[in-house]
Design an enzyme around this catalytic site. Structure first.
Site, PDB file in Angstrom:
ATOM      1  N   GLN A 131      15.656 -20.383  20.326  1.00 33.19           N
ATOM      2  CA  GLN A 131      14.214 -20.448  20.037  1.00 33.19           C
ATOM      3  C   GLN A 131      13.552 -21.596  20.797  1.00 33.19           C
ATOM      4  OE1 GLN A 131      12.467 -22.485  16.444  1.00 33.19           O
ATOM      5  NE2 GLN A 131      12.329 -20.385  15.739  1.00 33.19           N
ATOM      6  N   GLY A 132      12.616 -21.271  21.676  1.00 34.12           N
ATOM      7  CA  GLY A 132      11.921 -22.306  22.446  1.00 34.12           C
ATOM      8  C   GLY A 132      10.494 -22.493  21.951  1.00 34.12           C
ATOM      9  N   SER A 134       9.503 -25.852  20.062  1.00 35.51           N
ATOM     10  CA  SER A 134       9.148 -27.273  20.097  1.00 35.51           C
ATOM     11  C   SER A 134       9.069 -27.820  21.520  1.00 35.51           C
ATOM     12  CB  SER A 134      10.186 -28.099  19.342  1.00 35.51           C
ATOM     13  OG  SER A 134      10.337 -27.620  18.041  1.00 35.51           O
ATOM     14  N   GLU A 249      12.313 -17.931   9.229  1.00 34.71           N
ATOM     15  CA  GLU A 249      13.226 -19.067   9.424  1.00 34.71           C
ATOM     16  C   GLU A 249      13.304 -19.898   8.142  1.00 34.71           C
ATOM     17  OE1 GLU A 249      12.128 -21.576  12.715  1.00 34.71           O
ATOM     18  OE2 GLU A 249      14.020 -22.653  12.657  1.00 34.71           O
TER      19      GLU A 249
HETATM   20  C1  LIG Z   1      18.839 -29.704  14.008  1.00 35.97           C
HETATM   21  C2  LIG Z   1      17.536 -29.265  14.614  1.00 35.97           C
HETATM   22  C3  LIG Z   1      17.480 -28.089  15.307  1.00 35.97           C
HETATM   23  C4  LIG Z   1      16.284 -27.681  15.884  1.00 35.97           C
HETATM   24  N1  LIG Z   1      16.282 -26.507  16.583  1.00 35.97           N
HETATM   25  C5  LIG Z   1      15.134 -26.112  17.186  1.00 35.97           C
HETATM   26  C6  LIG Z   1      15.124 -24.924  17.980  1.00 35.97           C
HETATM   27  O1  LIG Z   1      16.134 -24.227  18.130  1.00 35.97           O
HETATM   28  N2  LIG Z   1      13.976 -24.580  18.579  1.00 35.97           N
HETATM   29  C7  LIG Z   1      12.832 -25.296  18.444  1.00 35.97           C
HETATM   30  O2  LIG Z   1      11.813 -24.892  18.998  1.00 35.97           O
HETATM   31  N3  LIG Z   1      12.810 -26.439  17.717  1.00 35.97           N
HETATM   32  C8  LIG Z   1      13.933 -26.867  17.089  1.00 35.97           C
HETATM   33  N4  LIG Z   1      13.945 -28.026  16.349  1.00 35.97           N
HETATM   34  C9  LIG Z   1      12.729 -28.858  16.310  1.00 35.97           C
HETATM   35  C10 LIG Z   1      12.021 -28.893  14.978  1.00 35.97           C
HETATM   36  O3  LIG Z   1      11.305 -27.725  14.753  1.00 35.97           O
HETATM   37  C11 LIG Z   1      11.135 -30.143  15.008  1.00 35.97           C
HETATM   38  O4  LIG Z   1      11.998 -31.277  14.964  1.00 35.97           O
HETATM   39  C12 LIG Z   1      10.185 -30.226  13.872  1.00 35.97           C
HETATM   40  O5  LIG Z   1       9.220 -29.224  13.957  1.00 35.97           O
HETATM   41  C13 LIG Z   1       9.510 -31.599  13.797  1.00 35.97           C
HETATM   42  O6  LIG Z   1       8.904 -31.909  14.996  1.00 35.97           O
HETATM   43  P1  LIG Z   1       9.177 -33.317  15.727  1.00 35.97           P
HETATM   44  O7  LIG Z   1      10.644 -33.509  15.805  1.00 35.97           O
HETATM   45  O8  LIG Z   1       8.380 -33.319  16.982  1.00 35.97           O
HETATM   46  O9  LIG Z   1       8.623 -34.407  14.721  1.00 35.97           O
HETATM   47  P2  LIG Z   1       7.100 -34.874  14.528  1.00 35.97           P
HETATM   48  O10 LIG Z   1       6.243 -33.668  14.378  1.00 35.97           O
HETATM   49  O11 LIG Z   1       6.751 -35.836  15.608  1.00 35.97           O
HETATM   50  O12 LIG Z   1       7.176 -35.616  13.137  1.00 35.97           O
HETATM   51  C14 LIG Z   1       7.614 -36.966  13.000  1.00 35.97           C
HETATM   52  C15 LIG Z   1       7.455 -37.376  11.546  1.00 35.97           C
HETATM   53  O13 LIG Z   1       6.057 -37.345  11.177  1.00 35.97           O
HETATM   54  C16 LIG Z   1       5.863 -36.513  10.044  1.00 35.97           C
HETATM   55  N5  LIG Z   1       4.597 -35.784  10.152  1.00 35.97           N
HETATM   56  C17 LIG Z   1       4.132 -35.123  11.251  1.00 35.97           C
HETATM   57  N6  LIG Z   1       2.952 -34.540  10.974  1.00 35.97           N
HETATM   58  C18 LIG Z   1       2.691 -34.814   9.664  1.00 35.97           C
HETATM   59  C19 LIG Z   1       1.587 -34.483   8.799  1.00 35.97           C
HETATM   60  N7  LIG Z   1       0.576 -33.727   9.212  1.00 35.97           N
HETATM   61  N8  LIG Z   1       1.655 -34.929   7.515  1.00 35.97           N
HETATM   62  C20 LIG Z   1       2.709 -35.671   7.070  1.00 35.97           C
HETATM   63  N9  LIG Z   1       3.758 -36.040   7.869  1.00 35.97           N
HETATM   64  C21 LIG Z   1       3.727 -35.608   9.135  1.00 35.97           C
HETATM   65  C22 LIG Z   1       7.045 -35.563  10.051  1.00 35.97           C
HETATM   66  O14 LIG Z   1       7.303 -35.016   8.759  1.00 35.97           O
HETATM   67  C23 LIG Z   1       8.157 -36.443  10.565  1.00 35.97           C
HETATM   68  O15 LIG Z   1       8.706 -37.183   9.511  1.00 35.97           O
HETATM   69  C24 LIG Z   1      15.112 -28.463  15.755  1.00 35.97           C
HETATM   70  C25 LIG Z   1      15.181 -29.675  15.055  1.00 35.97           C
HETATM   71  C26 LIG Z   1      16.355 -30.070  14.484  1.00 35.97           C
HETATM   72  C27 LIG Z   1      16.381 -31.362  13.716  1.00 35.97           C
END
Ligand SMILES: Cc1cc2nc3c(=O)[nH]c(=O)nc-3n(C[C@H](O)[C@H](O)[C@H](O)COP(=O)(O)OP(=O)(O)OC[C@H]3O[C@@H](n4cnc5c(N)ncnc54)[C@H](O)[C@@H]3O)c2cc1C
Length: 397
Positions: A131-132, A134, A249
């Protein structure tokens, strides 16, 4: 496992189905498939073999409608299936996320050609998907994604970067979100694209995690040409399609499968003398924790089975999916923490260290579970959805 363990009454047809699943497990689930040896490549081989066995028996995606290769299973049958798989310690199928998320999305949004092309290949694992969604600056705020796709004749030309892409190290296909109309507001002008991963212009770079493994990746797209026919759902309306996938998901059946397995392991660790107690289940704190986890797992089984069954019949999972995701990841994490409590100091040793509890899997699970409250949408985001959509509280600014 007794009928009471399912938590719901079984009809005669459910018992027939349960017996079929048990017969299948007795014949197909060999000790080699249950082993945890052979590192990452051994694990992938077992998952691939397991999916082909499930597929041969018509059990790869039982909730999918029969016309698409499923069994049109009822929620109770899905519940039975998950419980039996968990109690037998069956591996996950290699295409787990495509079975649970992409397949139902294609059923819901795909053209007849897309359904007949992609769905059988998901079931047979001829195609393995990642899944692409993020990007470095688009996680929780996914709609701010920047990967661009320009239409050129009957092709899209994609340039940009994805991150945290699980499974891209062995998948051959990717479903991704791209911006096809940069002039439109953020949630508009996005398209949902089904593409090959092994083509010119795509580079997959592994990311090493705290566990030492590299289970997810960065993916770079440099003028990658993809047929326009790979767009799933209407062009520029990919946000709506993505919401279906994210909903599926969040209810993810196999996560229930995994925490059921973890509960069984914790229960057996708790029965033996452990770091918290010499008399196992007689200890009030240990017993209390296990009862709490059992109740939570039971609630999750019911939520997941009902939501998945409704979803494949064309009803997109709603904000209720956020309840399932939030609970699953937090219970999963709490269980991993409890495993460390039960194991004591030996629980902090990683695989390969002499004396490591459960061959290092206690420590590994603890580390791995830090990610549970991030992947598939963070706990904060789920709480926002629940607050706004279910409880009617004011919107997050
Ligand atoms: C093990 C794992 C597998 C993954 N696999 C995939 C994959 O296959 N494909 C894919 O596309 N993505 C994948 N992801 C990505 C995942 O979807 C993102 O990590 C997730 O959506 C959070 O985005 P970010 O890491 O950019 O964190 P950010 O969005 O930058 O968040 C950072 C922190 O800020 C908080 N925050 C952000 N916005 C708010 C708000 N509005 N209110 C309150 N708090 C907030 C968050 O809760 C978090 O604690 C994976 C992640 C993990 C950990």
């Amino acid at each position: 496992m007794t009928e009471r363990d399912y938590g719901v009454p079984l009809a005669p047809s459910d018992r027939i189905f349960r017996d079929e699943v048990r017969d299948f497990l007795a014949a197909a689930l060999t000790p080699e498939l249950r082993s945890r040896e052979g590192g990452e490549s051994g694990r992938l081989d077992r998952m691939r073999t397991w999916q082909s066995r499930l597929h041969e028996a018509g059990l790869a995606a039982i909730s999918w409608p029969t016309e698409f290769g499923g069994r049109s299973a009822t929620p109770v049958q899905q519940l039975i299936f998950n419980a039996e798989m968990a109690s037998a310690h069956a591996p996950e199928p290699i295409n787990r996320s495509a079975i649970n998320q992409l397949g139902p999305t294609i059923i819901q949004w795909g053209s007849d050609e897309q359904r007949s092309h992609y769905l059988p290949r998901i079931l047979s694992a001829e195609d393995v998907w990642c899944q692409g969604f993020s990007e470095p600056e688009a996680g929780s705020d996914l709609a701010s994604l920047k990967t661009r796709a320009i239409i050129d004749g009957d092709e899209l030309v994609i340039t940009g970067q994805k991150v945290w892409t699980s499974k891209a190290q062995y998948a051959n296909k990717i479903y991704l979100l791209v911006r096809t109309d940069p002039a439109a507001p953020p949630h508009d002008g996005i398209s949902y694209v089904l593409a090959d991963l092994a083509v010119e212009g795509i580079e997959v770079r592994p990311i090493r995690q705290i566990t030492g493994d590299a289970e997810f990746n960065e993916i770079f797209f440099d003028n990658v040409r993809v047929p326009l026919a790979g767009v799933l759902g209407p062009l520029n309306e990919g946000w709506r399609v993505a919401k279906s996938t994210l909903g599926y998901e969040r209810v993810g059946q196999s996560r229930t499968h995994r925490i059921e397995r973890r509960l069984a392991i914790l229960t057996s660790m708790a029965r033996e003398p452990n770091a918290l107690s010499d008399n196992g289940l007689d200890d009030e704190y240990v017993a209390d924790q296990l009862v709490r986890f059992s109740a939570q797992v039971e609630a999750l089984r019911q939520i997941a089975a009902q939501a998945t069954a409704a979803g494949v019949r064309g009803v997109s999972p709603g904000p209720e999916a956020s309840v399932a995701k939030l609970l699953t990841s937090e219970v999963d994490q709490a269980m991993a923490n409890f495993g460390l409590d039960l194991a004591g100091p030996a629980g902090s040793l990683l695989p390969g260290s002499p004396g490591a509890a459960k061959k290092g899997n206690v420590a590994k699970s603890y580390l791995l579970m830090r990610a549970a409250t991030f992947g598939a949408g963070t706990s904060e985001i789920q709480r926002n959805v629940i607050a706004e959509k279910l409880l009617g509280l004011p919107r997050d600014p």
